[in-house]
Scaffold this motif. Structure first.
Motif, PDB file in Angstrom:
ATOM      1  N   GLY A 200     -26.157 -25.325 -26.899  1.00 59.12           N
ATOM      2  CA  GLY A 200     -25.566 -25.450 -28.119  1.00 59.12           C
ATOM      3  C   GLY A 200     -24.393 -26.614 -28.085  1.00 59.12           C
ATOM      4  O   GLY A 200     -24.292 -27.374 -29.394  1.00 59.12           O
TER       5      GLY A 200
ATOM      6  N   ASP B 200     -28.128 -31.792 -30.041  1.00 62.03           N
ATOM      7  CA  ASP B 200     -29.662 -32.229 -30.120  1.00 62.03           C
ATOM      8  C   ASP B 200     -30.249 -31.028 -30.881  1.00 62.03           C
ATOM      9  O   ASP B 200     -30.666 -30.007 -30.354  1.00 62.03           O
ATOM     10  CB  ASP B 200     -30.261 -32.408 -28.746  1.00 62.03           C
ATOM     11  N   ALA B 201     -30.843 -31.383 -32.227  1.00 62.44           N
ATOM     12  CA  ALA B 201     -31.263 -30.196 -32.994  1.00 62.44           C
ATOM     13  C   ALA B 201     -32.583 -29.814 -32.260  1.00 62.44           C
ATOM     14  O   ALA B 201     -32.790 -28.498 -32.391  1.00 62.44           O
ATOM     15  CB  ALA B 201     -31.733 -30.669 -34.436  1.00 62.44           C
TER      16      ALA B 201
ATOM     17  N   ILE C  60     -31.686 -27.457 -29.234  1.00 70.56           N
ATOM     18  CA  ILE C  60     -30.723 -26.482 -29.705  1.00 70.56           C
ATOM     19  C   ILE C  60     -32.059 -25.236 -30.459  1.00 70.56           C
ATOM     20  O   ILE C  60     -31.860 -24.148 -30.063  1.00 70.56           O
ATOM     21  CB  ILE C  60     -30.140 -26.619 -30.690  1.00 70.56           C
ATOM     22  N   GLU C  61     -32.935 -25.868 -30.942  1.00 71.61           N
ATOM     23  CA  GLU C  61     -34.172 -24.871 -31.473  1.00 71.61           C
ATOM     24  C   GLU C  61     -34.770 -24.214 -30.325  1.00 71.61           C
ATOM     25  O   GLU C  61     -35.223 -22.929 -30.570  1.00 71.61           O
ATOM     26  CB  GLU C  61     -35.237 -25.833 -32.236  1.00 71.61           C
TER      27      GLU C  61
ATOM     28  N   ARG D 204     -34.185 -20.225 -29.952  1.00 75.24           N
ATOM     29  CA  ARG D 204     -34.642 -19.252 -30.763  1.00 75.24           C
ATOM     30  C   ARG D 204     -35.388 -18.356 -30.000  1.00 75.24           C
ATOM     31  O   ARG D 204     -35.530 -17.126 -30.465  1.00 75.24           O
ATOM     32  CB  ARG D 204     -35.347 -20.030 -31.925  1.00 75.24           C
TER      33      ARG D 204
ATOM     34  N   LEU E 248     -27.856 -21.652 -31.570  1.00 73.66           N
ATOM     35  CA  LEU E 248     -28.603 -21.835 -32.846  1.00 73.66           C
ATOM     36  C   LEU E 248     -27.550 -22.160 -33.743  1.00 73.66           C
ATOM     37  O   LEU E 248     -27.685 -22.932 -34.824  1.00 73.66           O
ATOM     38  CB  LEU E 248     -29.571 -20.626 -33.290  1.00 73.66           C
ATOM     39  N   GLU E 249     -26.215 -21.623 -33.895  1.00 83.87           N
ATOM     40  CA  GLU E 249     -25.457 -21.696 -34.866  1.00 83.87           C
ATOM     41  C   GLU E 249     -24.883 -23.119 -34.853  1.00 83.87           C
ATOM     42  O   GLU E 249     -23.987 -23.569 -35.641  1.00 83.87           O
ATOM     43  CB  GLU E 249     -24.103 -20.917 -34.766  1.00 83.87           C
ATOM     44  N   GLN E 250     -24.829 -23.552 -33.785  1.00 84.25           N
ATOM     45  CA  GLN E 250     -24.208 -25.175 -33.334  1.00 84.25           C
ATOM     46  C   GLN E 250     -25.314 -26.290 -33.848  1.00 84.25           C
ATOM     47  O   GLN E 250     -24.850 -27.418 -33.531  1.00 84.25           O
ATOM     48  CB  GLN E 250     -23.647 -25.278 -32.064  1.00 84.25           C
ATOM     49  N   ARG E 251     -26.405 -25.731 -34.353  1.00 80.26           N
ATOM     50  CA  ARG E 251     -27.518 -26.794 -34.910  1.00 80.26           C
ATOM     51  C   ARG E 251     -26.847 -27.840 -35.740  1.00 80.26           C
ATOM     52  O   ARG E 251     -26.457 -27.542 -36.682  1.00 80.26           O
ATOM     53  CB  ARG E 251     -28.718 -26.066 -35.322  1.00 80.26           C
TER      54      ARG E 251
END
Length: 344
Positions: free
Chosen positions: A310, A314-315, A318-319, A322, A340-343
């Protein structure tokens, strides 16, 4: 110095210890009062074992009334690299230097037993020993300061002018009466480097620690979700924290450790978060067999990795969280949702 103590010192260094000192059971009276205050303030967090046997910790003679001498020993694990450099590699995990190879408990205890057997051979079989490495109700740091190995710095860890502060402590309690060494005193002066660098402001004052805010405590000892207000400060630290140790100016006088069992394993020097977050229970146990990391278990470990993910920014990384949103462990599930909220 008595002949026995002189040869004991020589033997300890031959076995691999960097430093040795001796104190008496009555030499840490003030440390007991500080421990009581620490627990009364709840600064020990979930570490109830500190409170459960507080009287034994406060008074070595209560733990073993027959003991006459406490032999304190230092075992270097000083790194040959900058432990803070990994903090800039956001997609990789920062693991405390001491945990990047073999469990130090096993290494140090074997050395202590070897030295203890030697002492009994010299002093006579009517004497006894007990060896301790961080797992018994023993206040190793105050005892080590009383034995002259170094002093507890403003970060509350032990450091020494000739060793820096990257070293393990071991203790041999014995019925053999040995000449005590002079205690060390603080040489921190006006320096506050260790206090200033702490990401979570875990030091309410010099020489005081609130473990509830310490990253080492949070990533290793704390069970369940970590306070959301502290998660971003963890960065990519997934097991322990070396910040306050690494910035100590006394490290410039330290020798690099020569024990290869403390040298970083290639797969633990800077592991990818993407790889670690996928570990199941069996994979975790296989990867960390013989490592101190194994004792926190897969769930707490993956929880820490998710916080680091998080914080990575890095999107794509972070994914990966899930897939763990519905993890059976509540803390892991919570950490995955937070990540995920930090994406971005």
């Amino acid at each position: 110095m008595s002949a026995l103590k002189q040869t004991l010192t020589t033997e300890a260094k031959a076995i691999g210890f960097a430093k040795i000192g001796v104190c008496r059971p009555t030499d840490i009276v003030e440390a007991g009062a500080r421990l009581h205050a620490f627990v009364a303030a709840r600064h020990h967090g979930q570490m109830e074992w500190l409170a459960d046997r507080i009287e034994w910790r406060s008074d070595p003679s209560a733990l073993w009334p027959e003991a006459k001498s406490m032999i304190m020993l230092a075992d270097l694990y000083t790194p040959n690299h900058d432990p803070l450099a990994i903090l800039q590699e956001k997609s990789r995990a920062a693991i405390s230097v001491y945990a990047q190879n073999k469990d130090y408990h096993d290494v140090v205890k074997k050395r202590l037993k070897r030295l203890g057997r030697w002492l009994l051979e010299q002093a006579g079989e009517d004497h006894q020993i007990k060896v301790f490495v961080d797992t018994a109700p023993v206040m190793e740091k105050p005892l080590a300061q009383a034995a002259g190995l170094g002093w507890q710095g403003k970060h509350t860890n032990l450091l020494a002018r000739d060793l820096g502060n990257f070293f393990f402590l071991g203790a041999i309690f014995t019925t053999v009466p040995l000449e005590p060494d002079s205690p060390d005193v603080s040489h921190c002066g006006s320096c506050t480097a260790c206090l200033d660098i702490c990401p979570t402001q875990a030091f309410p004052a010099p020489y005081q620690l609130d473990a509830r805010r310490c990253i080492s405590y949070l990533t290793i000892e704390h069970k369940g979700p970590i306070d959301p207000d502290l998660r971003s400060a963890l960065g990519n630290r997934i097991y322990g924290c070396d910040d306050c140790l690494a910035v100590c100016p006394w490290n410039k006088f330290a020798q690099t450790a020569t024990e290869m069992r403390y040298a970083p394993r290639d797969d633990l020097r800077a592991p990818n978060l993407a790889e670690l977050v996928q570990l199941d229970d069996q994979g975790f146990r296989d990867r960390f067999s013989g490592s101190p990391i194994k004792r926190i278990g897969r769930d707490r470990f993956v929880r820490n990795v998710l916080y680091a993910i998080g914080n990575s920014g890095d999107a794509g990384l972070i994914e990966m969280a899930r897939s763990l949103v519905d993890d059976p462990d509540a803390a892991v599930s919570d950490a995955a949702k937070w990540a995920l909220e930090q994406r971005p």
